[in-house]
Structure formats: structure tokens, C-alpha cells
Write a protein that holds these residues in place. Structure first.
Motif, short mmCIF file in Angstrom:
data_model
loop_
_atom_site.label_atom_id
_atom_site.label_comp_id
_atom_site.label_asym_id
_atom_site.label_seq_id
_atom_site.Cartn_x
_atom_site.Cartn_y
_atom_site.Cartn_z
N GLY D 218 73.79 -0.16 73.13
CA GLY D 218 73.63 -1.00 71.93
C GLY D 218 73.32 -0.11 70.74
N VAL D 221 72.09 -0.88 63.49
CA VAL D 221 71.32 -2.08 63.36
C VAL D 221 72.20 -3.32 63.41
CG1 VAL D 221 69.46 -0.99 62.00
CG2 VAL D 221 71.46 -1.91 60.83
N PHE D 222 73.49 -3.15 63.12
CA PHE D 222 74.35 -4.33 63.08
C PHE D 222 75.11 -4.54 64.39
CE2 PHE D 222 74.16 -3.24 58.46
CZ PHE D 222 73.39 -4.32 58.09
N ASP D 223 75.31 -3.48 65.12
CA ASP D 223 76.04 -3.60 66.39
C ASP D 223 75.08 -3.66 67.56
OD1 ASP D 223 78.19 -3.40 64.74
OD2 ASP D 223 79.04 -1.61 65.64
N LYS D 224 74.03 -4.40 67.37
CA LYS D 224 73.08 -4.59 68.45
C LYS D 224 73.80 -5.16 69.67
CE LYS D 224 68.63 -5.09 66.15
NZ LYS D 224 68.77 -5.03 64.70
N ASP D 226 72.87 -7.46 71.69
CA ASP D 226 72.83 -8.92 71.73
C ASP D 226 73.73 -9.53 70.64
OD1 ASP D 226 70.91 -7.68 70.17
OD2 ASP D 226 69.29 -9.04 70.70
N GLY D 227 73.78 -8.88 69.50
CA GLY D 227 74.66 -9.37 68.44
C GLY D 227 76.12 -9.32 68.88
N ASP D 228 76.49 -8.22 69.51
CA ASP D 228 77.88 -8.09 69.96
C ASP D 228 78.18 -9.08 71.09
OD1 ASP D 228 78.43 -6.21 68.09
OD2 ASP D 228 78.93 -4.61 69.47
N ALA D 230 76.72 -11.99 71.45
CA ALA D 230 76.76 -13.31 70.82
C ALA D 230 78.13 -13.56 70.19
CB ALA D 230 75.66 -13.43 69.77
N ARG D 231 78.59 -12.58 69.47
CA ARG D 231 79.89 -12.71 68.83
C ARG D 231 80.99 -12.88 69.88
NH1 ARG D 231 83.83 -8.00 67.36
NH2 ARG D 231 85.45 -9.18 66.32
#
Lengths: 350, 350, 350, 350
Positions: D218, D221-224, D226-228, D230-231
Motif C-alpha cells: 500500500g 497517501v492517495f494509493d492506500k 484500502d482506498g485502492d 474500495a475503488r
């Protein structure tokens, strides 16, 4: 990121090996509503297989493109356009002798060093055959440019040391070498015949011109229009040099001579090749690419085998004697892709 | 996508205008644990402002870099490295006369066509000053390469028509022109003096060599190592041509002469310039770039103003007479960025 | 690729550590000609430091933003906008005790596992402070949206188990909790006070609404508008869940109840939250995010140190009791960035 | 940029419409030397077409995948892997009635607003059928993860209001609902039968677990991570919510209860769902997604036609009653893609 895609808005991805089941392309980012049929693409593919002229291999490549997606009732839908070309002529046997030996000038050695294994059949992914997928994708870009009245023209300006001295645009379509000088074209054919007899190959220079391209395309500072063009054509296997406008000649000019002065009628000269500070001026975009001679020569060459032992290799098979003229539509395709991409990119700031 | 970033893993983004508050760079993707101090970067910036030689402008550019993030206790942390250089010498007044007129050879016209407005002070974003941010970012790349024993060397091989005839590596650091031929260097200085007297500027050719680069770097088919190099150096404002290895000469060679044969000792020649099928061979990477003469010349030139009326412009100000030698560290920086990026990219497949 | 950038056309890159010299942002891809001043950004930063309400830490964060590039005479130029915020309150001493111990719920452990080293001061790059750079970048996006009459509003709908029962938009600006239900807001304050006494922290739910967003934004199939929104808000440190429209409730609905029927007046319900098949419908975009309680609690917790030995940690320092309300402008910023990006992306196909 | 690709190193591009000639995928960035055969992919595709259970449509989708490139002698070569699935069941006639009317809950309206035209046959690009290409691409990712001993398991935890109360891993493979609670599975079947009788459809919740994922994946800060994630899952058409670990429950927890304390044996709880500050902890990654009921219901619904006139639509055709269980392998595929991508990304910094 693995490098099989080009473009940021108008994106071409190619896939396929020379002797696999098929090669193909996916075009993503093409605007909807564009007229597109298989014959638009087939026409470009056929230009890549001109069947005319001395330099061309007798290998039969009947490239039939099929549109699998992204087009509905004759128009693009805005979704990815998938193009497939089946490999019909897959005599892998021809190539088994090359499994364990590195052909000079080819990617055999470097692919092995990179991947640890490779599809050795006919160059695999590094084969010139991959450029058919580029031409297919470029044909879609050309349709888009056509709508905007932008045209791209590539032609031979030098082959085997023979340069052009005249520019007759009609000659380009009429000569087997796509050469704007009929007399030079004949001399080029002769040079090729000579090379054939000697079991050798030759290189040349192709010039590419974009007409009708609006001013303002290209992004500072790293995605300059010329930088993107240079990368696009340099990604064609045999290209070893690229120059924009007066190119290497500018290194020998003074500023006063090199600067294109600007009058009400536009730029009075075009040493800049239609690009200033990485952005198009509205003048013709002019670029030249240096093509090395084809690496597959029907003469014995010294090399190594995969175990590192000295070996001699002679590439028989059916090969062209020069990438010219077959590289011509490939140059146009790569150029069309860059223009289409920047044309769409420019829309985001207006 | 707006083109101010380069690289896919080791990514440099630059920002800043010539006469704004500052210029700077963000390096993202640098691995953690690399020793890095401001003086590593300052050293490279100072090379860009050599203060020696005839070609250099008297404009004072005291470029002090500050590392604002990404380094902790002398080592990189893996987070973005932010570098800022304040613009100290901001005499915008010098440039107000150029607000409404398009300097030939510059981006004034194209920026206006692209954006509809522009920061006209000293070229704004299109100024050569932006390259200081590249040099700063490239210095970080160089530190990474140093750890891998990869070195990059750029030098002048031609200036104002004077070419080198000798190669003495020590001369590069010793001559004001970063030229490996001391005698040629003197002639180059003379040519520059001549240009100065005439109120003109001159161009030249820079050669860049990468040593110690491992085989296997570069991605088929569009992100070829040479394609990425070409784009990187072509993104420097004054570069109008680029060639790899024997470059344009290969267009005049036969396949037998051009192919680099491979023996147990390695490649016997290096016409390929260290790259085959877009992938490094392990041999030296060799590239040459053509630099046009500087467009700002202290002589009257015909052009247009923003309203489309004919105008005459004479660029006084303090300007160099040639981008060489100041472009040398920029060429090295751009090359270092490409090598660093592909070095890290290769890790993803191993 | 290292994840410090978001967006494809309107791209925000942030950099900086909590206790480094500064934090900052680079906005690339912002169209030219947009009015922009430092106070436009400062206003948003000040909202992030409301100085009101029970949940806010007494730590002084005087965040002064400086625009270093990309703006000329009050308007954006189309070149990268560099924003810097100096870190003024850098009492690193506070944090040295945490150098070798992993605070539960924080990124200490994972950063060490990822990078092998870390800037431990105040969370370094993982600090909530990084979100100030997002708010600064988001402020630029908001200016762009404002020009298109698109507005974004985020507010608290649940805190520490207290949910809203009323929706009075004016209350949002008037309550310390940015809560549209004044009575609930009071109860929330009480819950926070209770947590403070217990030495604990609390979580909550924020709702975000986008109004005026045109239909047709969002890209099939992976860059769906909702997918990009989800990623954007999930990239905020404390967010552990996100739902669009009726969200998790839709899992308990039947198709007949869930489908929003369409009449001449538009969609009659908005269970879809303004997005169908990943593309905006023109209705309000509605999203909720679950925020976990702040991990820094002033009570002893069991953990490990860097050597793997059991340890007890108590995070004193000055910390908020809930990310709400300070996360509110961050949610808005992340949403604004996604809307701005897709707004510009859509231009490429029209 | 048009959104049909996902991943930065391990990149999946899908193409194809529901009733076009074929659908397919290109996987770029897969490391060389991975064992891969068509049956590896076919197996996953067959799971998407379980042919068991009450919720499944009788529509025959005999999805036969063909590998067209990137695999040589049973192993990946590092070049793009092209996968094609011909559409055999193309009764477009079924759909012509829907040409001019917008089905509620579907992308008909939004596609028209976005593109101005659309392939209306069976949803075209927005059809659930596109997910077969995801499953195919995900199967390649799974092979990579398998080599690293990382496994992914998705299962139904709620359907039509029926939740699980037990967790018996063996039941997942044994029940038609991929449900770990046999009794709940039976109740789910009953709820589906009931919906069928009513001419309605139902939604549910799927949980996804990743086991064996190393710590450190991971990107801040933007390509966490969990963020990835989720997307990736939110990009599946019917997903309207996603939560990580304790998810929305954390909004109602206190910090002391929510923080996972760390002991020599590892994390003692897993409210974080295996991710802290966007980086994997080494614990199981746990995620839940909310699936809305299928929008195609065999009952009359009010809507508009393309001319904006009120219309009534009844979607007959052959449709599932719930995306569960067919969405299960899609969830696994999307998760596998994210894990594979970050696994390779992490290599660039080590």
C-alpha cells in the motif's frame, strides 16, 4: 506501466507475438460518434503490406483485422475498441534453429537478459509484426484526425545512401519506395537489388509531415509535442535517430538564421518544424527518422549462444531488405497517435 | 497529465516560472534509505551555473536548493522529496517590453495560442530556468545510480561547427565547454567570441554516455529505453534532434556493418548504443542531442505582436550565447531520471 | 506511482511530513484563466482549523499558504500551481518517546514494515497534518467547480453514537460540529466531553453532497465516478467505510424499492446517490463516510517496540478527540478533486 | 485514461459489450515465468457461472476463454496476456424494445447523457457481462498470488435481509450461495424464491478476506491499500458501499475499543481489517461490500424514453434475482488485482 500502452487520453495498447495465435490492439479514449468500419483499418494494414517493390519479403502476411468492440452501427461508442488480427502464417519450425542463439542486432539477447525466458519464434514480441497492431490502432487515430482536417504523410527521403533531390508529392503514392523523387526511387531500387545480391540489408531516412495541425497542442514541460513524437517513433524497432524541423542542422546554424521570423502570413521559414517550446505553431510539423538496416541478414555472423559459447548464425527465412517502405505506414500511425492524443488533451484546458 | 511529471516509478514533477517566487521539484518514488543531503543537489546546481567560459550569461543565478520533505536524518524515507529554489533575481522590469510581442524561436506565440494568456516575464514556464528544477531532481536520481555503480557523463562534441577530434576524458572537467578535446575547446571559445561580436548565438551537439547500466532495462514496446531517453532529452527546450549509438549514420550502413557482433568479451562494436529492441545490452549507452542556437539574440528580428501586427523585437537582457555548456548537467539529469526509472521498473518483474 | 498524486487530468500531488520544514501541494492540470488568490486557499485551510468546538486540539497550527507558481496577475496560467505551508509548530521533542514503539491504530508499525525506516515525529507522512495539503489543493478544485456552479457540502450526521434527526442547512455553519441538527450537535458536544473525561476518543459519520454536478461524468468501467469517490475519501486516514446513496441499506431493499423511477421532473428518489453505472445522473451526489475514533488516546495501551518486545504506550501530546469536525473540509476537498478531475476528463470526448 | 484499465504495475484492461462479437482483457505487467494455462482462467469463469442455486438466470453463458498472447510453453513471458471470450448467446432481438427507453437503476440514461449514443443491446458496456473479463484477468492475478501463498476468499454474509450467524468455511463451497452458514443459506434460498414469486429482486452483502498478504503493501497517501480496494470493488456495477475491518461500526466505537493492540503473537483484534494508515499489517485483510438488488425486475416501472416522454418499462428477458452469488468471483478477482498490483509495486522500493 509495462510499456505496451501509449497515449494519455487517446490510448493504444498492443499485444501479441509474431507466431502466437494473434496480435491485436485496444484503443481506449476514442470519442464517441466517429464513423469507423473494418475497411478503414484494413486499408492502412494493406499499405503496410504493399506487395510492391524490391525491398519486400515474399512472406505472406494476410492481415485481416476484426473489430470486436467499441463500434455500434458503424460508429464508435466511446468504449474501448478491440482489434484482432489472427496470425495465419505460423511456420514456427523456421525459427527453432534460433532458439538458443542470439541474432546480432535483434532483441534475442536483451529479452533473455530482461525476462529470463522468451518466445523465440520469429522475434516474438520484438518482431516487426507487432507494428501491424500499431497501424491498426493508428488507423483509428487517423479517422479522428481526418474529421479535424489534419493529415499525415510519410515518405522516403534517403535509402542506402541515395537521397532525394526533388519533391513531387504524387510520386509518393506511385513509387514502390513511397519516394517523392521518381529518379531517386529508381536508384533506391537499384541499391536494394545490389544489397540482395550481396546478402546484405540497407537503412534509410523517412520524413513525416503533419498538415493542418492546430496551434497550441503539446504540454510543457515533459510532454512536449516534439518529445512525445520522438518517443513514439523511436519506439519503432529500427529507428535510431529522430530530428524535428531542421534538426541536427540547427546545431550548425546561428540564432539569426535558425529563428523562424513571423509575419502576417505566418512563419516565414520552418526550422522549428512546427513546434516551439514543445507546442505546435500551426505550421506543418516536420520530422525525420533514421532507420537502421534490417538486422536479419542472410550471411553468417558471429555471436553467442544462450550458454555463452561462441556461435555462428545465418538468418535465412523470408525477410525484407529494408524496413523502408513498410515502415512508412507505421511512422504515420505513431504520429497520428501522438497528434490525436494531444488534440484531446488540449480540450481539457479549454 | 499536463506534462509536468516524468517517469513511472521514479517520478519527477517540476513547477515554477522564471520570475515567480520560486521554482521547484517533487521527486516521488525514490526508495527509502538513500543517503541524501542538500549539498548533493547543490553540487549539481552549481555545475549548471559554471561561471566559467565564454558562453555564459552574467546574470546572477544564485540557486540555493532547500529540501523540504522526504529526508530524515540524512536518508530518504520513501515519501516525496520536495525541493525548492527561490528566485532571487527577479527584475521583471527587464521583460515588460516583451509582454505583447512574440520573440522568434521562443514559446511566446505558442503559449498564447495554447493558454490564451501567459506569464511573459522571462519566458515564464518556458524559460530555461525551469531546467534547474530538473537538475535538482536529477541529482536525486544520480545518488540512486551511484549506489548501483552507474555513472552518467555528458560532454560537448560540436559547437558552432567545431567538432572534436580527440577524446581525453580529463579535458571534460578542465575545459569551460565540458569538451573532451582541449584544442577543439579553444576553437569553440573563439567561435563564441565571434558570435558575441556579431550579436548572434550558436548551437552544438552534446554526447551523453551511461556506464555501468545493467542489461535488461527498458520495456517493450512503447516504453523502450531509447524511446524514453529520446523523449526525456527532447523535452529540453533547445534540443531538436536525438540519436542513439551510430544514430543517423546507421541509415547509411549495411546490416553486416551495423550489427554489433557478440563475443565472449561482449559486444565488439556499439552501433546500437547499448540498446537492442529497446532494452539495454549492458554496453555503454551512447546518445547525442542536437542543440539549436539560443533564440534570444541581441539583434532586431521581425515578428508579430499579440494583435497580429508586424513588429520588430530585439532581445537585450543578459543571455547566454549557447545553451552549451549549461545544458550539459541538464542532459545528465534527464538521462539519470530515465535510468533510475527503468532500474526500479525492472524490479517489478523479478 | 508511489501514491502521492491523485487525479488524471486535474492532478494533486502532496508532499511533506508533520514535523518537517513544510508541507505542500502541486496542482497540475488546472485550466488557465481561473481567478485564484492565496485567500481562496487560506479560507479553506482556516475551516480545517475551526478553533471552535469541543473536539479540537489546543495545538496551534497557524497554516499560512503561499502560492509559489502557476498564478500570474491573479489568474491561473495553466502551469503547475505550487502551494507551500511552512510547519511552524515543530516541537519534535514531544515525539521522541515514540521513536521505538508502535502506537496502536497508527501507521508506525506498517511504515516500518514497508520502508524499514520512518520519520517518527508526529506520525511523519502519515500524520493528519498531511490533509492540510489536500485542503489547499482542493481549494483550487473548488474554485473551478464554483465557476461551473457546482457546490460541495459536508456535514456530520453521526458522532459517538448520536445521529441527526433533523436537517437544517443553516445549522451546519452555525454549530461547532458542522451538524445540520442543532439538538444533535449539542448532544455530540456532550458525548465528546464525556470521552475527554474518560481519556478516550470517538468516531462518527460524515455525509457529503455535491450539488449542480452535470450528468455524464465518470468513466466506465474502472474509473466509475463512485469508485473514484470511494478511493478519494477512503484515502483519508481515519475513514473505514464509504457508501453511496442508500449505500448499505440497498442490500436490504428489493429492486422495486431501490430503483429510482424517472419522471419528467427528474429522478423521483435518489437511492442511487446521483450515480448510475458509474456515471453521474445530474441528481445530487450523496455519500457517507465512516470515521473511526482517533487512535491517539491518553490512556495506556499494550503494544510492541521496534525490537518486538511488549511495551506500553500512552500518547499524551495535544490531540483531538474526534476527527470530526476537522475532517469535514478534507472530505469536501477530496470530493472536489474527484469532481474537477472528471469534469475535465469528460471534455476529452465531446 | 478512459477508465477501462486498473492497476499501475499489474494492469488489467477490459473491453467488450454484452452483445458484441466478444469481450476480453489484456493483462500487462505480469512477471515472466508464471505457470499459466487456459484452464486456470476457465476455472474462475466457471465459478462465475455456477449453474447452481436459485438466484441464477437460465441464460446460457458458455464462456470459453482463449489466451492469444503472453504465454509460451505454459509460462508467462512478461509480455501482455490477451484473453478473449466470444459472445455466443447474442439474441439482440430481446433488447430492441429497450432501445429508446431508460430502464430504472441501469446505465441507459447516464450513458446517453455521457456519450450521446449507446449500444443498447443488453446494457452494452455497462452489462454485468463485462465482469467476465475481470474474472479472467483476476485469474491471472490469482496465479501470481498463489505463488506467494496469498489466498482470497469471498462469501455471502447477508442476502435479502438474512444474515449469517455461523462461520463454517466448508459451507462456502457447499452452498449455492457461497455462504459460510448452512442454515442461513437455506433461508436465503427461501427469500430468493419469495422474490421470484413477487417479480422482484434482492440485494445482499459479500465479505472478502485476503490471507497471507505480507505487511508493508500500500502506498501513502492517495494509493492506500484500502482506498485502492474500495475503488476496485466499488467499480463493480451493483456495489453501493464498502467497509474495511469493523467499517461503519468503528464510527460507534471508542478509540480504546477500536485500536487493535499488538502483542508478540501479532494483532489481538482486527478492527483495522489488516490495514493501518493505508498499509497492510500482515493480518487478514477483511472487507465487506453492499450489493444493491438487481435493477432488471419483471414488473412495470415508470421511466422516460429518449425523447423525454413518460414511459413504462418491464424488463423481461432472462435475469438473475440477485447479483449474489455470481458477484462472488468478481469480488475475488478485483481484490486479487489490487493485491497483485501492490505486491509488485512494493518491489520498486526494496
Amino acid at each position: 506501466m509495462s510499456g505496451n500502452s501509449i497515449g494519455k487520453v487517446f490510448v493504444l495498447t498492443t499485444w501479441g507475438e509474431s507466431h502466437g495465435a494473434a496480435i491485436g490492439a485496444v484503443v481506449d479514449g476514442c470519442p464517441p460518434g466517429l464513423d469507423l468500419e473494418e475497411r478503414d483499418i484494413q486499408r492502412e494494414l494493406d499499405r503496410r503490406r504493399p506487395g510492391r517493390g524490391a525491398a519486400v519479403s515474399p512472406r505472406l502476411e494476410e492481415d485481416r483485422v476484426e473489430i470486436l468492440s467499441g463500434v455500434f452501427e458503424g460508429r464508435t461508442t466511446g468504449t474501448p475498441i478491440s482489434l484482432v488480427i489472427r496470425n495465419r502464417d505460423r511456420r514456427s519450425g523456421d525459427y527453432s534453429a534460433l532458439k538458443d542463439v542470439y541474432r546480432p542486432g535483434h532483441g534475442d539477447y536483451t529479452y533473455d537478459r530482461k525476462y529470463g525466458l522468451r518466445d523465440h519464434r520469429g522475434g516474438g514480441r520484438a518482431s516487426g509484426r507487432e507494428t501491424a497492431a500499431r497501424v491498426a490502432g493508428g488507423a483509428v487515430a487517423k479517422k479522428l484526425l481526418q474529421r479535424e482536417n489534419i493529415s499525415i504523410l510519410a515518405y522516403t527521403v534517403e535509402l542506402g545512401g541515395v537521397g532525394i533531390k526533388d519533391f513531387d508529392e504524387e510520386a509518393i503514392g506511385a513509387t514502390s519506395m513511397f519516394c517523392p523523387d521518381r529518379e531517386a526511387a529508381e536508384n533506391m531500387e537499384a541499391v536494394i537489388e545490389e544489397a540482395r545480391k550481396k546478402g546484405d540489408t540497407i537503412g534509410g531516412v523517412v520524413e513525416i509531415v503533419v498538415r493542418g495541425c492546430p496551434a497550441g497542442l503539446g504540454e510543457p514541460v515533459f510532454d512536449k509535442f516534439d518529445g512525445d513524437l520522438a518517443r513514439a517513433v523511436m519506439s519503432i524497432g529500427t529507428v535510431k535517430g529522430v530530428e524535428i524541423g531542421a534538426g541536427f542542422q540547427t546545431a550548425r546554424m546561428t540564432g539569426a538564421a535558425c529563428n523562424d521570423s513571423l509575419g502576417p502570413e505566418g512563419f516565414r521559414t520552418n526550422n522549428a518544424g512546427g513546434i516551439l517550446a514543445g507546442i505546435t505553431t500551426g505550421a506543418d510539423i516536420v520530422m525525420r527518422v533514421a532507420c537502421k538496416p534490417i538486422s536479419s541478414i542472410p550471411s553468417p555472423q558471429e555471436t553467442l549462444d544462450r550458454s555463452g559459447n561462441p556461435a555462428t548464425v545465418m538468418v535465412s527465412g523470408r525477410h525484407d531488405l529494408s524496413v523502408i517502405p513498410r515502415i512508412i505506414p507505421v511512422c504515420e500511425a505513431m504520429t497520428a497517435l501522438v497528434v490525436a492524443d494531444h488534440l484531446l488533451r488540449q480540450k481539457t484546458i479549454t
